[in-house]
Design an enzyme around this catalytic site. Structure first.
Site, mmCIF file in Angstrom:
data_model
loop_
_atom_site.group_PDB
_atom_site.id
_atom_site.type_symbol
_atom_site.label_atom_id
_atom_site.label_comp_id
_atom_site.label_asym_id
_atom_site.label_seq_id
_atom_site.Cartn_x
_atom_site.Cartn_y
_atom_site.Cartn_z
ATOM 1 N N HIS A 92 -10.033 -1.053 -6.996
ATOM 2 C CA HIS A 92 -9.716 0.140 -6.184
ATOM 3 C C HIS A 92 -8.626 1.001 -6.828
ATOM 4 O O HIS A 92 -8.752 2.222 -6.883
ATOM 5 C CB HIS A 92 -9.288 -0.325 -4.787
ATOM 6 C CG HIS A 92 -8.890 0.784 -3.866
ATOM 7 N ND1 HIS A 92 -9.807 1.560 -3.203
ATOM 8 C CD2 HIS A 92 -7.661 1.260 -3.510
ATOM 9 C CE1 HIS A 92 -9.167 2.457 -2.464
ATOM 10 N NE2 HIS A 92 -7.867 2.301 -2.635
ATOM 11 N N ASP A 103 0.841 -1.198 0.000
ATOM 12 C CA ASP A 103 0.000 0.000 0.000
ATOM 13 C C ASP A 103 0.881 1.254 0.000
ATOM 14 O O ASP A 103 1.617 1.480 0.955
ATOM 15 C CB ASP A 103 -0.887 -0.053 1.270
ATOM 16 C CG ASP A 103 -2.031 0.948 1.251
ATOM 17 O OD1 ASP A 103 -2.014 1.861 0.411
ATOM 18 O OD2 ASP A 103 -2.926 0.817 2.110
HETATM 19 C C1 HEM Z 1 -8.592 0.868 4.338
HETATM 20 C C2 HEM Z 1 -8.808 1.524 3.231
HETATM 21 C C3 HEM Z 1 -7.933 1.429 2.027
HETATM 22 C C4 HEM Z 1 -7.097 0.423 1.630
HETATM 23 C C5 HEM Z 1 -6.854 -0.910 2.310
HETATM 24 C C6 HEM Z 1 -6.476 0.838 0.409
HETATM 25 C C7 HEM Z 1 -5.569 0.073 -0.308
HETATM 26 C C8 HEM Z 1 -4.958 0.491 -1.474
HETATM 27 C C9 HEM Z 1 -4.042 -0.314 -2.247
HETATM 28 C C10 HEM Z 1 -3.606 -1.725 -1.890
HETATM 29 C C11 HEM Z 1 -3.667 0.412 -3.303
HETATM 30 C C12 HEM Z 1 -2.750 -0.039 -4.455
HETATM 31 C C13 HEM Z 1 -1.314 0.253 -4.182
HETATM 32 C C14 HEM Z 1 -0.991 1.717 -4.146
HETATM 33 O O1 HEM Z 1 -0.940 2.379 -5.182
HETATM 34 O O2 HEM Z 1 -0.823 2.219 -3.045
HETATM 35 C C15 HEM Z 1 -4.315 1.692 -3.200
HETATM 36 C C16 HEM Z 1 -4.148 2.734 -4.076
HETATM 37 C C17 HEM Z 1 -4.721 3.965 -3.925
HETATM 38 N N1 HEM Z 1 -5.669 4.325 -3.006
HETATM 39 FE FE1 HEM Z 1 -6.371 3.187 -1.506
HETATM 40 N N2 HEM Z 1 -6.922 2.086 0.086
HETATM 41 C C18 HEM Z 1 -7.817 2.482 1.042
HETATM 42 C C19 HEM Z 1 -8.521 3.658 1.106
HETATM 43 C C20 HEM Z 1 -8.365 4.704 0.212
HETATM 44 C C21 HEM Z 1 -9.045 5.970 0.305
HETATM 45 C C22 HEM Z 1 -10.085 6.349 1.361
HETATM 46 C C23 HEM Z 1 -8.564 6.730 -0.702
HETATM 47 C C24 HEM Z 1 -8.914 8.152 -1.071
HETATM 48 C C25 HEM Z 1 -10.095 8.691 -1.035
HETATM 49 C C26 HEM Z 1 -7.591 5.945 -1.429
HETATM 50 C C27 HEM Z 1 -6.876 6.387 -2.494
HETATM 51 C C28 HEM Z 1 -5.964 5.651 -3.191
HETATM 52 C C29 HEM Z 1 -5.157 6.180 -4.273
HETATM 53 C C30 HEM Z 1 -5.151 7.615 -4.778
HETATM 54 C C31 HEM Z 1 -4.375 5.124 -4.736
HETATM 55 C C32 HEM Z 1 -3.351 5.164 -5.857
HETATM 56 C C33 HEM Z 1 -3.954 4.929 -7.183
HETATM 57 C C34 HEM Z 1 -2.894 5.037 -8.268
HETATM 58 O O3 HEM Z 1 -2.329 6.082 -8.439
HETATM 59 O O4 HEM Z 1 -2.630 4.047 -8.875
HETATM 60 N N3 HEM Z 1 -7.493 4.722 -0.848
HETATM 61 N N4 HEM Z 1 -5.102 1.706 -2.085
#
Ligand code: HEM
Length: 448
Positions: free
Chosen positions: A356, A260
């Site tokens: 996601h 993450d």
């Molecule tokens: C417990 C809640 C969440 C989990 C477990 C989670 C998990 C992840 C994972 C595994 C990734 C893919 C790896 C990475 O690029 O970091 C990701 C990407 C991302 N997440 Fe989350 N996330 C959560 C909540 C959120 C929330 C609330 C937001 C914003 C409103 C968010 C925004 C993003 C963004 C902007 C990316 C990158 C996308 C990209 O540029 O490729 N996430 N998240």
């Protein structure tokens, strides 16, 4: 005794770190000029085993180390790593993820106004500066700053203390003319199950350190300084992987087991500052926020019992990335760009429509991006018999209405991850720029 301290300078000055020098991404931050990443150093030391961690006879930190009986013993790089208090930005934003974190919101006490708040920020800044340098909290033996001794023997351990102001702070201190529009309340989201008592607050403090006792020590010192002026509204405690636990520096994992932080903006990106930090705005009400950033804080419970029932292949389709190494399902390695148009032999998108990482990507949100710098949390078993665990999601941006809000709106409508999450608390805080030498954090607001 002359000591060599490992200092973490302004991380945004870091360039050329493989994999990007963002919190939670491979490489962590680079030490200016050396090209040697702090986290890389720690990771390498970890890989080399315990003996590799010792910096040598001069490798301890000043302060506590000097009071130890065994003068010759050296701190490991974990203990001796020091983050800078003064700088353009506050520490704890681009600083590499730390192993321990405390988030605390305070409300001003009845009768406390701008003058008392200014005095508190002055005291807090002085304490933060001392502790971040690995020195005991200042103050007389019976005064509020009396050091508790909890961090004796330890070095700075990458301690950072970050201060922010919530929306309600401005009315309580007669500063509504300085209230930035970026602190407007967040819209309601359909998946919200927010606990008002654990949300928002006049003041917000984030403490991070690579050692649990160092982090708790700072927390106690800050709480004691607040006595009489502000009371704790809520507190949340979190953690990340300990530096050196992996054979090489790696992006952190969360409690669902996913890598993450991969997609985070990188300090070397040309638009990094524009996305994360508030630009100068001379003569405007929010002028005091120059060099600052807005933190959106969400306590996001993970429904782990449900999540863990999914086979790994389904878990990977929920995110759009492989669990083992974080590589996009469209192929390559963790740092390969996602190919959002790639279809499989069956004609279906390999990164599903509701994945996601697809829904949250800047490409699908008109460029909206934020720097995610979370801590995991685990508070035992909740009343419903499932783990009270998840993510203390903290994201940093120049304006939440161009970062968090549009992305969360989209996630709220159709993210495959949503059924496994519950947003339980929320806050938005204006985190002013770093204090210059001789200044305290927030001085430009409180003395404007
Ligand atoms: C417990 C809640 C969440 C989990 C477990 C989670 C998990 C992840 C994972 C595994 C990734 C893919 C790896 C990475 O690029 O970091 C990701 C990407 C991302 N997440 Fe989350 N996330 C959560 C909540 C959120 C929330 C609330 C937001 C914003 C409103 C968010 C925004 C993003 C963004 C902007 C990316 C990158 C996308 C990209 O540029 O490729 N996430 N998240």
């Amino acid at each position: 005794m002359s000591k060599t301290k490992k200092q973490i300078p302004d991380e945004t000055a870091a360039t050329g770190s493989p994999g990007g020098a963002t919190p939670g991404s491979p490489g962590g931050g680079s030490a200016r000029g050396t090209g040697v990443s702090r986290r890389r150093l720690l990771g390498t030391a970890g890989a080399a085993g315990a003996t590799g961690l010792v910096l040598g006879a001069g490798g301890g930190a000043a302060g506590y180390a000097a009071t130890r009986p065994e003068e010759t013993a050296a701190l490991t790089t974990v203990g001796s790593t020091e983050a800078m208090f003064h700088g353009k930005h506050q520490p704890g934003i681009t600083t590499p993820l730390q192993a321990r974190g405390h988030l605390v919101a305070f409300d001003l006490a009845a009768g406390a106004g701008r003058k008392e708040a200014a005095a508190l920020l002055r005291r807090w800044s002085a304490v933060a500066k001392e502790l971040m340098a690995g020195r005991p909290a200042a103050g007389g033996p019976d005064g509020p700053g009396h050091d508790t001794g909890i961090a004796l023997d330890a070095g700075p351990s990458a301690l950072t203390v970050t201060f922010g102001f919530g929306r309600t702070f401005f009315a309580r201190t007669g500063l509504t003319a300085r209230l930035p529009a970026a602190l407007d309340p967040l819209p309601a989201f359909s998946a919200d199950a927010l606990d008002a008592e654990r949300s928002n607050g006049d003041l917000w403090v984030q403490v991070g350190a690579d050692d649990a006792l160092v982090a708790f020590h700072a927390l106690r010192a800050l709480q004691k300084e607040a006595a009489g002026t502000a009371r704790v509204r809520w507190q949340m405690n979190g953690f990340n992987r300990t530096p050196g636990a992996t054979a090489r520096p790696m992006t952190a994992r969360n409690l669902m087991g996913q890598i993450d932080g991969t997609g985070n903006p990188k300090p070397a990106d040309e638009d990094f500052d524009r996305r994360v930090f508030v630009p100068a705005s001379p003569g405007k009400p929010q002028e005091w926020m120059e060099g600052g950033s807005y933190a959106v804080v969400r306590r996001i419970r993970m429904l782990l019992d449900d999540w863990e029932k999914l086979p790994v292949e389904r878990q990977e389709r929920v995110i759009g990335r492989r669990k083992a190494d974080g590589a996009p399902l469209s192929g390559g390695t963790e740092t390969t760009e996602m190919d959002l148009d790639k279809a499989g032999p069956d004609g279906r998108l390999v990164i599903p429509d509701n994945a996601h990482a697809r829904i949250s990507s800047p490409e699908k949100n008109g460029g909206a991006a934020m720097l995610r710098r979370p801590f995991s949390y685990h508070d035992g078993i909740a009343e419903d018999g499932t783990p009270d665990a998840g993510l203390l999601f903290i994201c940093w941006q120049a304006d939440p209405f161009r970062g968090f809000v549009p992305v969360q709106r989209k996630l709220d409508r159709g993210d495959a991850l949503s059924p496994f999450l519950r947003h339980e608390a929320s806050g938005v805080f204006a985190v002013p720029g770093g204090a210059a030498e001789g200044e305290y954090v927030g001085q430009r607001l409180l003395e404007s």
